[in-house]
Design a protein around this motif. Structure first.
Motif, PDB file in Angstrom:
ATOM      1  N   THR A 195      -8.893  -6.068   0.318  1.00 20.86           N
ATOM      2  CA  THR A 195      -8.340  -4.828   0.226  1.00 20.86           C
ATOM      3  C   THR A 195      -9.081  -3.863  -1.204  1.00 20.86           C
ATOM      4  O   THR A 195      -8.537  -2.913  -1.172  1.00 20.86           O
ATOM      5  N   ASP A 228      -0.809  -3.983  -0.419  1.00 20.13           N
ATOM      6  CA  ASP A 228      -2.011  -4.650   0.084  1.00 20.13           C
ATOM      7  C   ASP A 228      -1.865  -6.107   0.603  1.00 20.13           C
ATOM      8  O   ASP A 228      -1.524  -6.770  -0.254  1.00 20.13           O
ATOM      9  N   VAL A 288      -3.879  -1.852   3.421  1.00 18.60           N
ATOM     10  CA  VAL A 288      -4.169  -1.287   2.184  1.00 18.60           C
ATOM     11  C   VAL A 288      -3.148  -0.176   1.941  1.00 18.60           C
ATOM     12  O   VAL A 288      -3.047   0.717   2.558  1.00 18.60           O
TER      13      VAL A 288
END
Ligand SMILES: [Zn+2]
Length: 447
Positions: free
Chosen positions: A117, A370, A406
């Motif tokens: 991420t 994330d 994300v």
């Protein structure tokens, strides 16, 4: 405010190598609530994801990367680092804006597909706008700096003056820092002392300090180059030289960190600088093996990176972690080194902290969302409910990753990249790579 409610996820406890089954509420880009049971009725409009049998981990941080190299994987096989560099620059020269855009996009999307991420990128100055646009379009968290050099290592090294490096850094900062809703940050990224003067290193470090940015560089990667630098400085190695220049501190990331004396490990420990372990590259281009076990013993918070695919061959952090762990267990004759918990911390929180985040790299209320969910029951090789964390590292690959967020945005679901047509990108990039190989003369048109 909508968001996601993830139910029945097995959250990894990396200290105890156990999992805890919890519901996770994600709203406004953050983990809003983590509890045994969260009632959907209390949060109208949330999208529910059933994470039964899913291992939940923080998103992976790839702490050393050159994404555009995904277009140059094959032609650089089986070369030593000096020849490898010369051929790399030849390919870079032949790449167009469109090549950089699609290479960056392809690499970011495959990294994300495997659970990454955040990428800490050492990129190029040429084709900057196309590259940054691809990072933004991929939607991956990015720290971006341009590789700068002012000492020619060979006849094709692109060198620039210190003044020009500062000018370019300012432009990169303006174009990058805070971009894409804050997902992008700028850095400085001088290539490494074999190709960087002390004057350039100090100037860029001071410039980065004034703006609160990280200093990202290669350290002690090639044995011969490290010996040359040590001789020039009249010291024992590159880390001693960086210490003397005053650029080692907790905002400095040191990719590879292989050819270091024990005294230099002490220097790094004291400085709080963060080495980045890139084992696949170290093995594939025969760089050598860093003393990661000794670093961890000294309390150094080592991070991990996939480096460029022209040297590592992959953007899969799970395979990178496994390679790094096995390599250290073999070289030290100690199977306790780099256990699964330590390795996953190197792949997550250690990198996030090194990049300056204090709210990233853990699944914790209030932290940035994330997140990686791994389906542990759709793959024969991952069967064993009691040892999921070790199983993923030792028996799995990034292909087991099912879902990726994300900053609270859904990026991968059911192992498929969202918002992009994967088949179109694969077909388009295959054609572009073939044309690049033909243009550079490494493949014939008819091949
Ligand atoms: Zn590198």
């Amino acid at each position: 405010m909508n968001g996601f409610l993830i139910q029945n996820a097995d959250i990894a406890d990396l200290d105890r190598l156990k999992t805890n089954t919890r519901d996770i509420l994600i709203r406004d880009g953050r983990f809003e609530k983590i509890a045994g049971k969260i009632d959907k009725k209390d949060y109208p409009g949330v999208t529910v994801i059933d994470a039964h049998n899913m291992l939940a981990l923080p998103g992976f941080t790839d702490s050393h990367s050159h994404v555009y190299q995904t277009f140059i994987k094959g032609p650089l096989d089986n070369l030593i680092i000096t020849d490898w560099l010369v051929r790399l620059f030849k390919f870079e020269d032949a790449m167009t804006d469109e090549d950089y855009y699609y290479a960056t996009l392809l690499s970011c999307l495959s990294a994300m597909r495997f659970g990454t991420t955040t990428i800490n990128e050492m990129g190029g100055w040429e084709h900057l706008d196309a590259t940054l646009q691809a990072f933004e379009d991929a939607g991956i968290r990015t720290t971006f700096g341009i590789s700068t050099t002012d000492i020619p290592e060979n006849e094709v090294t692109p060198i620039i003056s210190v003044e020009e490096a500062l000018k370019r850094s300012e432009i990169v900062y303006e174009k990058t820092h805070g971009r894409n809703h804050g997902l992008m940050k700028a850095s400085v990224a001088p290539a490494g002392l074999p190709a960087v003067s002390g004057k350039m290193a100090v100037a860029l470090k001071n410039w980065a300090n004034e703006r609160g940015l990280i200093y990202h560089t290669h350290l002690g990667e090639g044995k011969m180059e490290t010996e040359r630098v040590a001789k020039e400085y009249g010291l024992n190695g590159e880390a001693e030289a960086l210490q003397q220049l005053g650029v080692l501190d907790e905002h400095t990331l040191l990719a590879h960190s292989i050819w270091l004396s024990d005294h230099e490990l002490d220097i790094i420990a004291e400085s709080k600088a963060v080495p980045v372990h890139c084992p696949n590259t170290n093995m594939k281009i025969s760089d050598g093996i860093p003393k990661i076990a000794q670093m961890l013993q000294r309390g150094i918070p080592v991070a991990m990176g996939c480096d460029g695919e022209a040297s590592s061959g992959t953007k899969d952090m799970v395979r990178e972690g496994k390679a790094g762990s096995y390599l250290q267990k073999a070289i030290t004759l100690d199977p306790t080194v780099m256990d699964a918990g330590t390795t996953f911390k190197m792949m997550t929180i250690n990198g996030a902290k090194a990049l300056g985040y204090d709210d990233l790299g853990e699944i914790k209320e209030g932290y940035q969302a994330d997140l990686v969910l791994v389906n542990m029951e759709d793959d024969l090789s991952l069967t064993d409910r009691d040892h999921r964390i070790g199983n993923l590292l030792y028996a799995g690959t990034g292909h087991a990753v099912d879902t990726v967020f994300v900053a609270g945005e859904l990026k991968v679901r059911n192992k498929k990249i969202q918002n992009f047509d994967e088949q179109y990108i694969i077909s388009k990039c295959n054609d572009m790579i073939h044309r690049l190989n033909v243009r550079t003369g490494y493949v014939k048109e008819s091949d």
